[in-house]
Write a protein that holds these residues in place. Structure first.
Motif, mmCIF file in Angstrom:
data_model
loop_
_atom_site.group_PDB
_atom_site.id
_atom_site.type_symbol
_atom_site.label_atom_id
_atom_site.label_comp_id
_atom_site.label_asym_id
_atom_site.label_seq_id
_atom_site.Cartn_x
_atom_site.Cartn_y
_atom_site.Cartn_z
ATOM 1 N N LYS A 41 12.080 91.123 41.068
ATOM 2 C CA LYS A 41 10.617 91.108 41.129
ATOM 3 C C LYS A 41 9.994 91.540 39.802
ATOM 4 O O LYS A 41 8.899 91.110 39.435
ATOM 5 C CB LYS A 41 10.113 91.996 42.265
ATOM 6 C CG LYS A 41 10.402 93.470 42.085
ATOM 7 C CD LYS A 41 9.849 94.293 43.243
ATOM 8 C CE LYS A 41 10.161 95.773 43.066
ATOM 9 N NZ LYS A 41 9.639 96.583 44.202
ATOM 10 N N ASP A 42 10.677 92.430 39.077
ATOM 11 C CA ASP A 42 10.259 92.825 37.729
ATOM 12 C C ASP A 42 11.301 92.330 36.740
ATOM 13 O O ASP A 42 12.382 91.857 37.115
ATOM 14 C CB ASP A 42 10.100 94.344 37.630
ATOM 15 C CG ASP A 42 9.045 94.867 38.601
ATOM 16 O OD1 ASP A 42 7.998 94.190 38.744
ATOM 17 O OD2 ASP A 42 9.272 95.934 39.213
ATOM 18 N N ALA B 222 11.145 83.629 40.494
ATOM 19 C CA ALA B 222 11.310 85.002 40.004
ATOM 20 C C ALA B 222 12.600 85.152 39.209
ATOM 21 O O ALA B 222 12.631 85.850 38.185
ATOM 22 C CB ALA B 222 11.291 85.971 41.187
ATOM 23 N N PHE C 275 14.581 90.122 45.805
ATOM 24 C CA PHE C 275 13.331 90.474 45.136
ATOM 25 C C PHE C 275 13.373 91.902 44.596
ATOM 26 O O PHE C 275 12.677 92.219 43.620
ATOM 27 C CB PHE C 275 12.148 90.300 46.093
ATOM 28 C CG PHE C 275 11.494 88.956 46.002
ATOM 29 C CD1 PHE C 275 10.871 88.555 44.837
ATOM 30 C CD2 PHE C 275 11.526 88.076 47.074
ATOM 31 C CE1 PHE C 275 10.270 87.307 44.735
ATOM 32 C CE2 PHE C 275 10.935 86.832 46.991
ATOM 33 C CZ PHE C 275 10.305 86.440 45.817
#
Length: 481
Positions: free
Chosen positions: A411-412, A434, A407
């Motif tokens: 995550k972005d 994700a 992550f």
């Protein structure tokens, strides 16, 4: 009915009818075979329609654009960027202009005709001899991976191609040790040789020592992977003594009797080495002396390192990779970009955190149980700005560390990630979602044997199936929502 009425009826039935000509856009051969479907009894012959087809074909051939030769050569260069064959063999048959264009030396400087495809039956000595005599005189780099050739074809190649600098003969299993004599006699400009997965005679001590001593410091790249090598230590001594400018050395998947390697001597002898691949080596006897890592000179220019360990086989053991060996190899390698530690178990992640390389792009770990797996999250955070490929399949990291570490990467939005392999790990659907949403440039995703996600996602998705992966993830998330 009277006789006169019956005669009128007969004449009416036998009277030729005026029907419309219907020509279908089929090929000429189709017209001949199925003329009843195309011609509706018009009274016109099939030859009239054939003349119309000939006129249309002549017009179509005349529409070839009239471009300067330089433009044509530029177009051809784009077509043959991956491989010359079969385009460069068929193009001369199109027209006299194309025949003359295909003789241009700049189109034959780099020749890539590796194994594969429909035309594999022509990859023989006869075809190589014809190419050498008629096309390959200006060739500087040639790739003959998987060709069914012998020493006869290679002899003809070296005698006609004096400008050769790079030669790839990987998976050519019918060669002999005479190849070394042909190269040293006829090709004075050789800088790169690939003899991976060839015959054992070619990579034995005598022919390889002859090649190494002849080309000396001129040799920049040497690939001997996938061979059974006797006298490995003698070969490494010859490399250390002669190849001071060597930049790439690959001995992956080699089987040796005695593996004896002085790492510090190798570092002092090859100061310009950028690629060192010695993964999956199996040896009957292994001699690696312990040496303090702070006294090791290191590889200052190293960019790619593979020391992956395989499984024991035929009384041969893999390399004993530990913290000391890793530190001695890459403690001074600030330019390291790729690190392959798959199968290695006797090291700790804390050792990787102390490395001076800050821009690692490829990290491959897993398969075995690591002695000290703590620190994965910190490691992925440290290299998040540069990682493009991450492989953790079959690793012994805890699920919490894997989830948190991954992550950190996805995550972005992360446009760098291109490859993610998490086979046989208990990852969950939020992490998969994700990866699908925040990694627009991902090309390879391996989720095989991941039992915590839907069955249709437990597959290997390559670049051809990555759109399917995104569609399945989006559909699954929508249904769960």
């Amino acid at each position: 009915m009277s006789e006169d009425e019956s005669c009128k009826e007969f004449k009416k039935e036998t009277r030729p009818l005026k029907r419309k000509l219907v020509v279908s856009p089929y090929s000429r051969g189709h017209l001949h075979r199925n003329c009843k479907l195309v011609i509706q009894d018009t009274g016109e012959s099939l030859f009239a329609i054939e003349r119309q087809l000939n006129v249309s074909h002549r017009t179509r051939r005349a529409q070839l654009p009239k471009l300067p030769p330089e433009i044509w050569i530029k177009i051809f260069s784009y077509i043959i960027a991956e491989r010359q064959y079969p385009f460069m063999i068929r193009a001369p048959l199109v027209s006299k202009l194309w025949y003359n264009l295909c003789l241009n030396p700049c189109l034959w400087t780099v020749v890539k005709v590796p194994y594969g495809g429909y035309y594999w039956m022509r990859r023989t000595d006869e075809f190589l001899i014809w190419l050498s005599r008629n096309r390959l005189a200006p060739c500087k780099e040639i790739d003959l991976t998987g060709w069914d050739i012998t020493a006869l074809g290679v002899q003809e190649l070296t005698e006609n191609c004096k400008k050769l600098q790079s030669v790839n003969l990987s998976y050519c299993t019918k060669l002999s040790m005479d190849i070394a004599t042909y190269f040293t006699t006829n090709c004075p400009h050789i800088t790169s040789l690939d003899f991976s997965h060839t015959c054992n005679d070619l990579v034995s001590v005598l022919p390889m020592t002859t090649i190494i001593e002849h080309y000396n410091a001129q040799l920049l790249s040497l690939n001997l992977s996938g061979n059974l090598m006797h006298g490995f230590h003698k070969l490494m001594d010859a490399i250390c003594e002669n190849c001071r400018n060597l930049e790439a050395l690959s001995i992956n998947y080699c089987r040796v009797d005695v593996f004896s390697l002085d790492i510090e001597r190798l570092q002092r002898s090859l100061p310009h080495l950028r690629v060192l691949n010695m993964g999956y080596i199996l040896a009957t006897s292994i001699t690696l002396e312990d040496y303090p890592s702070y006294l090791s000179p290191g590889f200052q220019s190293l960019e790619e390192l593979s020391i992956a360990a395989g499984s024991p086989c035929d009384n041969r053991q893999p390399l004993p990779v530990n913290d000391n060996l890793i530190e001695r190899l890459i403690m001074s390698s600030r330019q390291l970009r790729s690190l392959d530690l798959r199968g290695c178990e006797h090291f700790s992640v804390q050792t990787l955190l102390k490395l001076p390389c800050l821009d690692v792009e490829k990290l491959l770990m897993g398969i075995r149980i690591i002695d000290d797996p703590r620190g994965l999250v910190q490691l992925l955070k440290q290299w998040r700005h540069s990682l493009c490929e991450i492989v953790l399949s079959y690793s012994s990291f805890s699920l919490e560390d894997i989830t948190e570490g991954m992550f950190c990467l996805v995550k972005d939005e992360n446009v760098l990630i291109e490859r993610v392999e998490l086979e046989n790990l208990d990852i969950t659907m939020p992490l998969v979602s994700a990866i699908s949403q925040n990694c627009p440039n991902v090309r390879t995703v391996n989720l095989q044997k991941c039992l915590a996600i839907p069955k249709k996602l437990r597959r290997f998705f390559d670049r051809r199936k990555i759109d399917t992966f995104r569609h399945i993830v989006a559909h699954t998330c929508k249904c769960n929502w």
